[in-house]
Design a protein around this motif. Structure first.
Motif, PDB file in Angstrom:
ATOM      1  N   LYS A 172       0.836  11.265  15.516  1.00 52.33           N
ATOM      2  CA  LYS A 172       2.030  11.911  14.530  1.00 52.33           C
ATOM      3  C   LYS A 172       3.205  10.901  14.321  1.00 52.33           C
ATOM      4  CE  LYS A 172       0.742  16.670  15.504  1.00 52.33           C
ATOM      5  NZ  LYS A 172       0.523  17.509  16.734  1.00 52.33           N
ATOM      6  N   ALA A 173       3.506  10.123  15.510  1.00 48.97           N
ATOM      7  CA  ALA A 173       4.657   9.201  15.577  1.00 48.97           C
ATOM      8  C   ALA A 173       4.225   8.216  14.761  1.00 48.97           C
ATOM      9  CB  ALA A 173       4.681   8.717  16.946  1.00 48.97           C
ATOM     10  N   VAL A 174       3.005   7.409  14.800  1.00 48.17           N
ATOM     11  CA  VAL A 174       2.835   6.458  13.924  1.00 48.17           C
ATOM     12  C   VAL A 174       2.884   6.706  12.253  1.00 48.17           C
ATOM     13  CG1 VAL A 174       1.791   4.885  15.282  1.00 48.17           C
ATOM     14  CG2 VAL A 174       0.239   6.345  14.243  1.00 48.17           C
ATOM     15  N   LYS A 175       2.385   8.055  11.761  1.00 48.42           N
ATOM     16  CA  LYS A 175       2.616   8.383  10.619  1.00 48.42           C
ATOM     17  C   LYS A 175       4.005   8.641  10.373  1.00 48.42           C
ATOM     18  CE  LYS A 175      -1.738  10.219   8.910  1.00 48.42           C
ATOM     19  NZ  LYS A 175      -2.202  11.064   7.901  1.00 48.42           N
ATOM     20  N   GLY A 206      -1.576   2.816   3.528  1.00 50.70           N
ATOM     21  CA  GLY A 206      -2.817   2.964   4.085  1.00 50.70           C
ATOM     22  C   GLY A 206      -2.701   3.815   5.362  1.00 50.70           C
ATOM     23  N   LEU A 207      -1.851   3.708   6.384  1.00 53.26           N
ATOM     24  CA  LEU A 207      -1.801   4.533   7.504  1.00 53.26           C
ATOM     25  C   LEU A 207      -1.430   6.085   7.034  1.00 53.26           C
ATOM     26  CD1 LEU A 207      -1.470   3.282  11.006  1.00 53.26           C
ATOM     27  CD2 LEU A 207      -0.030   5.405  10.506  1.00 53.26           C
ATOM     28  N   TYR A 208      -0.517   6.129   6.369  1.00 54.55           N
ATOM     29  CA  TYR A 208       0.267   7.379   6.021  1.00 54.55           C
ATOM     30  C   TYR A 208      -0.699   8.281   5.339  1.00 54.55           C
ATOM     31  CZ  TYR A 208       3.288  10.952   4.455  1.00 54.55           C
ATOM     32  OH  TYR A 208       4.029  12.210   4.330  1.00 54.55           O
ATOM     33  N   GLU A 209      -1.702   7.541   4.363  1.00 54.34           N
ATOM     34  CA  GLU A 209      -2.597   8.463   4.129  1.00 54.34           C
ATOM     35  C   GLU A 209      -3.951   8.464   4.543  1.00 54.34           C
ATOM     36  OE1 GLU A 209      -3.145   6.476   0.069  1.00 54.34           O
ATOM     37  OE2 GLU A 209      -0.852   7.023  -0.272  1.00 54.34           O
ATOM     38  N   LEU A 210      -4.018   7.967   5.661  1.00 57.44           N
ATOM     39  CA  LEU A 210      -5.436   8.049   6.543  1.00 57.44           C
ATOM     40  C   LEU A 210      -5.641   9.639   7.171  1.00 57.44           C
ATOM     41  CD1 LEU A 210      -7.939   6.364   7.575  1.00 57.44           C
ATOM     42  CD2 LEU A 210      -6.547   6.179   9.835  1.00 57.44           C
ATOM     43  N   GLN A 211      -6.664   9.983   7.096  1.00 54.85           N
ATOM     44  CA  GLN A 211      -7.053  11.339   7.413  1.00 54.85           C
ATOM     45  C   GLN A 211      -6.569  11.294   8.917  1.00 54.85           C
ATOM     46  OE1 GLN A 211     -10.989  12.880   7.019  1.00 54.85           O
ATOM     47  NE2 GLN A 211     -10.883  12.298   4.993  1.00 54.85           N
ATOM     48  N   ASP A 212      -6.010  12.501   9.561  1.00 57.12           N
ATOM     49  CA  ASP A 212      -5.569  12.572  10.880  1.00 57.12           C
ATOM     50  C   ASP A 212      -6.785  12.358  11.831  1.00 57.12           C
ATOM     51  OD1 ASP A 212      -2.958  13.188  10.162  1.00 57.12           O
ATOM     52  OD2 ASP A 212      -3.166  15.087  10.406  1.00 57.12           O
ATOM     53  N   LYS A 243      -8.733  -1.134   7.711  1.00 58.49           N
ATOM     54  CA  LYS A 243      -7.857  -1.619   6.566  1.00 58.49           C
ATOM     55  C   LYS A 243      -6.894  -0.766   6.294  1.00 58.49           C
ATOM     56  CE  LYS A 243     -11.312  -4.463   4.116  1.00 58.49           C
ATOM     57  NZ  LYS A 243     -11.823  -5.107   5.371  1.00 58.49           N
ATOM     58  N   VAL A 244      -6.116  -0.373   7.306  1.00 59.96           N
ATOM     59  CA  VAL A 244      -5.326   0.563   7.236  1.00 59.96           C
ATOM     60  C   VAL A 244      -3.942   0.355   7.804  1.00 59.96           C
ATOM     61  CG1 VAL A 244      -6.613   2.588   6.577  1.00 59.96           C
ATOM     62  CG2 VAL A 244      -5.828   2.170   9.128  1.00 59.96           C
ATOM     63  N   LEU A 245      -3.857  -0.923   8.311  1.00 60.94           N
ATOM     64  CA  LEU A 245      -2.523  -1.270   8.968  1.00 60.94           C
ATOM     65  C   LEU A 245      -1.461  -1.868   8.204  1.00 60.94           C
ATOM     66  CD1 LEU A 245      -1.735  -1.154  11.872  1.00 60.94           C
ATOM     67  CD2 LEU A 245      -2.569  -3.611  12.388  1.00 60.94           C
ATOM     68  N   LEU A 246      -1.169  -0.951   7.071  1.00 60.31           N
ATOM     69  CA  LEU A 246       0.024  -0.899   6.256  1.00 60.31           C
ATOM     70  C   LEU A 246       0.397   0.482   5.984  1.00 60.31           C
ATOM     71  CD1 LEU A 246      -2.030  -2.650   3.438  1.00 60.31           C
ATOM     72  CD2 LEU A 246      -0.167  -3.805   4.563  1.00 60.31           C
ATOM     73  N   PRO A 247       1.820   0.637   5.812  1.00 59.75           N
ATOM     74  CA  PRO A 247       2.559   1.913   5.785  1.00 59.75           C
ATOM     75  C   PRO A 247       1.754   3.033   4.938  1.00 59.75           C
ATOM     76  CG  PRO A 247       4.292   0.244   5.710  1.00 59.75           C
ATOM     77  CD  PRO A 247       2.795  -0.559   5.253  1.00 59.75           C
TER      78      PRO A 247
END
Ligand code: SF4
Length: 214
Positions: free
Chosen positions: A88-91, A64-70, A58-62
């Motif tokens: 790195k690029a998608v973040k 959510g994805l930005y905050e997801l642990q690497d 459930k992180v396919l939102l800017p």
């Protein structure tokens, strides 16, 4: 034949032959952008696996994805390969999406996209055209191969080829989307690595007339 006229004819023929696409299988603009990064150097099947993993998290939102642990992000996108670089690029793309506003100009956003490591012109323009609905044509390896075979000089120069499309069809987002998708479709169906000129419907193609296939 001048390039503009040739491109108009090609579009008409491809459009008549293949069903219009509407293209880029995704539910949201951000999903398009993530897919555009993940599809580099891999096939779409692998991208779909990675996208499915992100959806499960459930992180396919800017945000959510930005905050997801690497480490979690890299694990999720592993099926698409080059997961460290792509994470790195998608973040960075997620961060850019969070900062976008309606007044941002195409060239301004393009410059920001191109400043992200791992994002070149083809990926940046795919995001601009398919995710952000900006009028810019996407050039890829299929475009170079197809145009060269057809008899349109490309010099394998991205900007030059893009300008040909921009001059022929100004600011037409839907046409740019459709035309790129049609070139991909044609390049996978008939104008493959080994082209099937015998069954091709593009009667004015230079390669076919030279080889006598038509
Ligand atoms: S005639 Fe052959 S080279 Fe030309 S577009 Fe068709 S498949 Fe490609």
């Amino acid at each position: 034949m001048e390039a503009k006229k040739a491109l108009e004819e090609i579009f008409k023929e491809l459009h008549k032959h293949y069903n219009p696409h509407g293209w880029w299988p995704a539910e949201t603009p951000f999903e398009v952008a993530v897919g555009a990064v993940l599809t580099q150097s891999t096939n779409w099947h692998n991208v779909e696996k990675a996208i499915r993993n992100l959806k499960k998290l459930k992180v396919l939102l800017p945000e959510g994805l930005y905050e997801l642990q690497d480490v979690l992000l890299q694990e999720a996108i592993k099926p698409a390969g080059f997961h460290t670089r792509k994470s790195k690029a998608v973040k960075a793309v997620a961060k850019l999406f969070l900062s976008l506003n309606a007044k941002d100009e195409l060239l301004e956003i393009r410059k920001k996209l191109l400043s992200i490591k791992g994002i070149g012109k083809e990926t940046a323009d795919s995001i601009l055209l398919y995710a952000l609905e900006k009028p810019i044509f996407v050039v890829d390896a299929y475009t170079f191969r197809f145009l060269e075979r057809y008899g349109i000089e490309t010099s394998k120069n991205y900007d030059k080829v893009q300008a040909l499309f921009h001059n022929a069809f100004q600011n037409d987002v839907n046409l740019f989307r459709e035309f790129h998708a049609l070139i991909v479709e044609h390049s996978k169906t008939l104008c493959k690595k080994k082209p099937d000129c015998e069954h091709c419907f593009l009667k004015k193609c230079k390669r076919a007339t030279v080889t006598g296939a038509l």
